[in-house]
Design a protein around this motif. Structure first.
Motif, PDB file in Angstrom:
ATOM      1  N   LEU A 119     -17.582  -4.441  13.592  1.00  0.00           N
ATOM      2  CA  LEU A 119     -16.771  -3.556  13.357  1.00  0.00           C
ATOM      3  C   LEU A 119     -16.718  -2.229  14.432  1.00  0.00           C
ATOM      4  O   LEU A 119     -14.945  -1.802  14.202  1.00  0.00           O
ATOM      5  CB  LEU A 119     -16.956  -3.089  12.380  1.00  0.00           C
ATOM      6  N   LEU A 120     -17.242  -2.551  15.830  1.00  0.00           N
ATOM      7  CA  LEU A 120     -17.427  -1.690  16.446  1.00  0.00           C
ATOM      8  C   LEU A 120     -15.501  -1.629  17.421  1.00  0.00           C
ATOM      9  O   LEU A 120     -15.306  -0.518  18.042  1.00  0.00           O
ATOM     10  CB  LEU A 120     -18.367  -1.983  17.750  1.00  0.00           C
ATOM     11  N   HIS A 121     -14.644  -2.991  17.367  1.00  0.00           N
ATOM     12  CA  HIS A 121     -13.715  -2.820  17.693  1.00  0.00           C
ATOM     13  C   HIS A 121     -12.627  -2.847  16.659  1.00  0.00           C
ATOM     14  O   HIS A 121     -11.228  -3.226  16.933  1.00  0.00           O
ATOM     15  CB  HIS A 121     -13.817  -4.904  18.052  1.00  0.00           C
ATOM     16  N   PHE A 122     -13.591  -2.446  15.062  1.00  0.00           N
ATOM     17  CA  PHE A 122     -12.013  -2.566  14.291  1.00  0.00           C
ATOM     18  C   PHE A 122     -12.195  -0.611  13.456  1.00  0.00           C
ATOM     19  O   PHE A 122     -13.063  -0.672  12.530  1.00  0.00           O
ATOM     20  CB  PHE A 122     -12.126  -3.171  13.616  1.00  0.00           C
ATOM     21  N   PRO A 123     -12.223   0.327  14.425  1.00  0.00           N
ATOM     22  CA  PRO A 123     -12.012   2.072  14.067  1.00  0.00           C
ATOM     23  C   PRO A 123     -11.736   1.820  12.996  1.00  0.00           C
ATOM     24  O   PRO A 123     -12.503   2.737  12.474  1.00  0.00           O
ATOM     25  CB  PRO A 123     -12.072   2.344  15.010  1.00  0.00           C
ATOM     26  N   ASP A 124     -11.018   0.992  12.395  1.00  0.00           N
ATOM     27  CA  ASP A 124     -10.023   1.848  10.777  1.00  0.00           C
ATOM     28  C   ASP A 124     -11.121   1.045   9.945  1.00  0.00           C
ATOM     29  O   ASP A 124     -11.001   1.660   8.450  1.00  0.00           O
ATOM     30  CB  ASP A 124      -8.740   1.093  10.978  1.00  0.00           C
ATOM     31  N   ALA A 126     -10.285  -0.253   4.595  1.00  0.00           N
ATOM     32  CA  ALA A 126      -9.619   0.239   5.558  1.00  0.00           C
ATOM     33  C   ALA A 126      -8.027   0.752   4.616  1.00  0.00           C
ATOM     34  O   ALA A 126      -8.056   0.436   3.081  1.00  0.00           O
ATOM     35  CB  ALA A 126      -9.250  -0.710   6.368  1.00  0.00           C
ATOM     36  N   GLU A 127      -8.060   1.927   5.341  1.00  0.00           N
ATOM     37  CA  GLU A 127      -7.221   2.717   4.550  1.00  0.00           C
ATOM     38  C   GLU A 127      -6.292   3.416   5.187  1.00  0.00           C
ATOM     39  O   GLU A 127      -6.624   3.409   6.727  1.00  0.00           O
ATOM     40  CB  GLU A 127      -7.838   4.117   3.977  1.00  0.00           C
ATOM     41  N   PHE A 128      -4.471   3.416   5.183  1.00  0.00           N
ATOM     42  CA  PHE A 128      -3.922   3.628   6.381  1.00  0.00           C
ATOM     43  C   PHE A 128      -2.810   4.402   5.403  1.00  0.00           C
ATOM     44  O   PHE A 128      -1.834   3.808   4.377  1.00  0.00           O
ATOM     45  CB  PHE A 128      -2.695   2.067   6.865  1.00  0.00           C
ATOM     46  N   GLU A 129      -2.385   5.229   6.336  1.00  0.00           N
ATOM     47  CA  GLU A 129      -1.275   6.357   6.148  1.00  0.00           C
ATOM     48  C   GLU A 129       0.029   5.726   6.834  1.00  0.00           C
ATOM     49  O   GLU A 129      -0.054   5.797   8.031  1.00  0.00           O
ATOM     50  CB  GLU A 129      -1.757   7.594   5.561  1.00  0.00           C
ATOM     51  N   PHE A 130       0.645   5.635   5.520  1.00  0.00           N
ATOM     52  CA  PHE A 130       2.249   5.601   6.720  1.00  0.00           C
ATOM     53  C   PHE A 130       3.416   6.768   5.837  1.00  0.00           C
ATOM     54  O   PHE A 130       2.744   7.620   4.881  1.00  0.00           O
ATOM     55  CB  PHE A 130       3.181   4.174   5.762  1.00  0.00           C
ATOM     56  N   ASP A 131       4.365   6.786   6.722  1.00  0.00           N
ATOM     57  CA  ASP A 131       5.319   8.046   6.697  1.00  0.00           C
ATOM     58  C   ASP A 131       5.797   7.815   5.284  1.00  0.00           C
ATOM     59  O   ASP A 131       5.995   9.417   4.384  1.00  0.00           O
ATOM     60  CB  ASP A 131       6.644   8.040   7.728  1.00  0.00           C
ATOM     61  N   ASN A 132       6.350   6.778   4.423  1.00  0.00           N
ATOM     62  CA  ASN A 132       6.989   7.285   3.216  1.00  0.00           C
ATOM     63  C   ASN A 132       6.466   6.119   2.656  1.00  0.00           C
ATOM     64  O   ASN A 132       5.734   4.884   3.143  1.00  0.00           O
ATOM     65  CB  ASN A 132       8.030   7.184   3.584  1.00  0.00           C
ATOM     66  N   ALA A 175      -8.297  -8.793   9.817  1.00  0.00           N
ATOM     67  CA  ALA A 175      -8.213  -7.657   9.548  1.00  0.00           C
ATOM     68  C   ALA A 175      -7.708  -7.553  11.133  1.00  0.00           C
ATOM     69  O   ALA A 175      -6.169  -6.878  10.800  1.00  0.00           O
ATOM     70  CB  ALA A 175      -9.361  -6.847   9.669  1.00  0.00           C
ATOM     71  N   GLU A 176      -7.762  -8.240  12.145  1.00  0.00           N
ATOM     72  CA  GLU A 176      -7.072  -7.756  13.100  1.00  0.00           C
ATOM     73  C   GLU A 176      -5.264  -8.207  13.855  1.00  0.00           C
ATOM     74  O   GLU A 176      -4.991  -7.446  13.431  1.00  0.00           O
ATOM     75  CB  GLU A 176      -7.519  -9.684  14.453  1.00  0.00           C
TER      76      GLU A 176
END
Length: 95
Positions: free
Chosen positions: A12-17, A27-33, A84-85
């Motif tokens: 996980l050190l290589h996967f900060p998200d 993981a949680e990702f936020e997009f513009d819309n 994940a990568e």
């Protein structure tokens, strides 16, 4: 093969998200819309099929939540980190 907790934490050190809890990586990702979020989900779906490994995920408007674990192994495996990568690469392109 299921990875032990210390191996997961090192990876996980290589996967900060991503975080490890409840026997999965999340993981949680936020997009513009919504459109950009759905576009990323479509691209991720093709990658999931290619790897024959599928996430638990949810989407509300511009937020995509993903959790990865390997059912057969009852925990996190290298399959999860490979996906994940790939997800990271797809999401970065969307930025």
């Amino acid at each position: 093969m299921k990875l032990d907790e210390s191996t997961i934490e090192k990876k996980l050190l290589h996967f900060p998200d991503w975080d490890y809890y409840e026997n999965a990586i999340h993981a949680e990702f936020e997009f513009d819309n919504f459109k950009d979020c759905f576009s990323a989900m479509s691209r991720i779906a093709f990658e999931c099929e290619a790897q024959n490994h599928h996430p638990n995920w949810s989407n509300v408007y511009n937020i995509l939540k993903i959790s990865l674990s390997t059912h057969d192994a009852e925990g996190v495996t290298n399959k999860d980190f490979n996906l994940a990568e790939a997800i990271e690469a797809i999401v970065e392109v969307e930025d």
